[in-house]
Design an enzyme around this catalytic site. Structure first.
Site, PDB file in Angstrom:
ATOM      1  N   GLY A  49       2.248   5.959 -11.175  1.00  0.00           N
ATOM      2  CA  GLY A  49       1.018   6.309 -10.468  1.00  0.00           C
ATOM      3  C   GLY A  49      -0.204   5.503 -10.869  1.00  0.00           C
ATOM      4  O   GLY A  49      -1.339   5.946 -10.688  1.00  0.00           O
ATOM      5  N   SER A  50       0.005   4.280 -11.370  1.00  0.00           N
ATOM      6  CA  SER A  50      -1.184   3.518 -11.776  1.00  0.00           C
ATOM      7  C   SER A  50      -2.012   3.098 -10.564  1.00  0.00           C
ATOM      8  O   SER A  50      -3.243   3.078 -10.630  1.00  0.00           O
ATOM      9  CB  SER A  50      -0.810   2.321 -12.651  1.00  0.00           C
ATOM     10  OG  SER A  50      -0.183   1.311 -11.904  1.00  0.00           O
ATOM     11  N   ASN A  51      -1.356   2.817  -9.444  1.00  0.00           N
ATOM     12  CA  ASN A  51      -2.139   2.524  -8.228  1.00  0.00           C
ATOM     13  C   ASN A  51      -2.853   3.777  -7.728  1.00  0.00           C
ATOM     14  O   ASN A  51      -4.011   3.696  -7.299  1.00  0.00           O
ATOM     15  CB  ASN A  51      -1.237   1.969  -7.125  1.00  0.00           C
ATOM     16  CG  ASN A  51      -1.004   0.484  -7.261  1.00  0.00           C
ATOM     17  OD1 ASN A  51      -1.852  -0.324  -6.907  1.00  0.00           O
ATOM     18  ND2 ASN A  51       0.146   0.110  -7.814  1.00  0.00           N
ATOM     19  N   ASN A  56       1.436   0.849   3.036  1.00  0.00           N
ATOM     20  CA  ASN A  56       2.226   0.709   1.806  1.00  0.00           C
ATOM     21  C   ASN A  56       1.830  -0.580   1.093  1.00  0.00           C
ATOM     22  O   ASN A  56       1.370  -1.530   1.727  1.00  0.00           O
ATOM     23  CB  ASN A  56       3.720   0.655   2.175  1.00  0.00           C
ATOM     24  CG  ASN A  56       4.615   0.558   0.955  1.00  0.00           C
ATOM     25  OD1 ASN A  56       4.392   1.245  -0.046  1.00  0.00           O
ATOM     26  ND2 ASN A  56       5.616  -0.312   1.011  1.00  0.00           N
ATOM     27  N   MET A  84       9.004   6.514  -3.482  1.00  0.00           N
ATOM     28  CA  MET A  84      10.382   6.028  -3.427  1.00  0.00           C
ATOM     29  C   MET A  84      11.272   6.931  -2.587  1.00  0.00           C
ATOM     30  O   MET A  84      12.360   7.283  -3.015  1.00  0.00           O
ATOM     31  CB  MET A  84      10.946   5.940  -4.855  1.00  0.00           C
ATOM     32  CG  MET A  84      10.210   4.991  -5.757  1.00  0.00           C
ATOM     33  SD  MET A  84      10.302   3.317  -5.157  1.00  0.00           S
ATOM     34  CE  MET A  84      12.063   3.081  -5.221  1.00  0.00           C
ATOM     35  N   HIS A  95       3.430  -3.551  -1.403  1.00  0.00           N
ATOM     36  CA  HIS A  95       4.725  -4.081  -1.838  1.00  0.00           C
ATOM     37  C   HIS A  95       4.479  -5.283  -2.749  1.00  0.00           C
ATOM     38  O   HIS A  95       3.672  -6.156  -2.420  1.00  0.00           O
ATOM     39  CB  HIS A  95       5.551  -4.493  -0.605  1.00  0.00           C
ATOM     40  CG  HIS A  95       6.928  -4.925  -0.971  1.00  0.00           C
ATOM     41  ND1 HIS A  95       7.952  -4.033  -1.184  1.00  0.00           N
ATOM     42  CD2 HIS A  95       7.448  -6.150  -1.209  1.00  0.00           C
ATOM     43  CE1 HIS A  95       9.045  -4.698  -1.526  1.00  0.00           C
ATOM     44  NE2 HIS A  95       8.772  -5.989  -1.550  1.00  0.00           N
ATOM     45  N   ILE A 110      10.488   8.045   4.584  1.00  0.00           N
ATOM     46  CA  ILE A 110       9.472   8.817   5.324  1.00  0.00           C
ATOM     47  C   ILE A 110      10.034   9.081   6.717  1.00  0.00           C
ATOM     48  O   ILE A 110      10.363   8.136   7.444  1.00  0.00           O
ATOM     49  CB  ILE A 110       8.157   8.022   5.458  1.00  0.00           C
ATOM     50  CG1 ILE A 110       7.616   7.622   4.093  1.00  0.00           C
ATOM     51  CG2 ILE A 110       7.119   8.777   6.269  1.00  0.00           C
ATOM     52  CD1 ILE A 110       6.673   8.569   3.457  1.00  0.00           C
TER      53      ILE A 110
HETATM   54  C1  GRF Z   1       3.813  -1.078  -7.311  1.00  0.00           C
HETATM   55  O1  GRF Z   1       4.235  -2.284  -7.848  1.00  0.00           O
HETATM   56  C2  GRF Z   1       3.870  -1.137  -5.811  1.00  0.00           C
HETATM   57  O2  GRF Z   1       3.726  -2.417  -5.295  1.00  0.00           O
HETATM   58  C3  GRF Z   1       5.249  -0.634  -5.502  1.00  0.00           C
HETATM   59  O3  GRF Z   1       5.493   0.345  -6.462  1.00  0.00           O
HETATM   60  C4  GRF Z   1       4.757   0.069  -7.641  1.00  0.00           C
HETATM   61  C5  GRF Z   1       4.034   1.319  -8.031  1.00  0.00           C
HETATM   62  O4  GRF Z   1       3.464   1.216  -9.293  1.00  0.00           O
HETATM   63  N1  GRF Z   1       5.347  -0.171  -4.150  1.00  0.00           N
HETATM   64  P1  GRF Z   1       2.525   2.360  -9.877  1.00  0.00           P
HETATM   65  O5  GRF Z   1       3.354   3.649  -9.935  1.00  0.00           O
HETATM   66  O6  GRF Z   1       1.357   2.495  -8.985  1.00  0.00           O
HETATM   67  O7  GRF Z   1       2.161   1.881 -11.244  1.00  0.00           O
END
Ligand code: GRF
Length: 190
Positions: free
Chosen positions: A12-14, A103, A86, A105, A89
């Site tokens: 969940g870092s994003n 999304n 993951m 990627h 949907i």
């Molecule tokens: C990211 O690299 C994103 O591109 C991919 O999944 C990863 C998620 O990373 N779809 P995080 O959980 O947000 O650290």
């Protein structure tokens, strides 16, 4: 106010980056976090952000997607943002949110996209192929895996000393800049 639901299955870092970037924004609010994994890192990571967070098991995503639409409606969600989500949907959700699901990627799509191409697998394949460039793509979500229109894409150099881990770390940093920027772009067109 545009309300965003962030869907995450992993660390969940994003998701956290988006919560932080838009925390005091007067146009955008991260209003809901959904996860399909009870122990996803995103749960602990975002616990102090005062954003409603729900765990929805895979069976609900698969069998009763209408229940998810009800939840999205209850929170008045305008845009669904996948951040390491993951799970499949349902087309029910995709068609209800047409052009309003995006999304991120970790490659330069269409290269290194599609089935099996996620997380570490992407970076391993990029390095194995001897690519000199990789990057990040933000795209619309359609019924095709990684196949929707590209919203923003940015590349970085792959250097000879790179391992999948070092490449992944740099790509993550790029993601933290690119995803908020792409969200602003989508919202400007909504
Ligand atoms: C990211 O690299 C994103 O591109 C991919 O999944 C990863 C998620 O990373 N779809 P995080 O959980 O947000 O650290």
């Amino acid at each position: 106010m545009i309300k965003i639901a962030v869907l995450a299955s992993g660390s969940g870092s994003n998701a956290e980056n988006l919560a932080r970037k838009f925390r005091y924004n007067d146009r955008i609010s991260v209003s809901l976090i959904l996860t399909n994994r009870k122990k996803a890192g995103v749960i602990a990571r975002l616990k102090d952000y005062e954003i409603p967070m729900l765990y929805i098991p895979n069976s609900v995503w698969d069998d009763t997607p209408y229940k998810i639409l009800d939840i999205l409606e209850e929170y008045n969600i305008d845009l669904i943002v996948l951040a390491g989500f993951m799970h499949f949907i349902s087309p029910v959700i995709i068609s209800a949110f047409r052009n309003r699901i995006i999304n991120i990627h970790p490659s330069l799509l269409p290269a290194y996209g599609g089935k099996g191409m996620w997380g570490h697998h992407v970076h391993e394949a990029v390095i194995k192929a001897g690519e000199t460039k990789s990057g990040v793509t933000v795209h619309h979500v359609t019924e095709d895996i990684d196949g929707g229109d590209i919203i923003l894409q940015r590349s970085i150099a792959v250097v000879p000393s790179d391992t999948p881990d070092t490449l992944e770390a740099r790509i993550h940093l790029l993601e933290y800049d690119l995803y908020p920027e792409a969200i602003l772009k989508v919202i400007d067109n909504m």
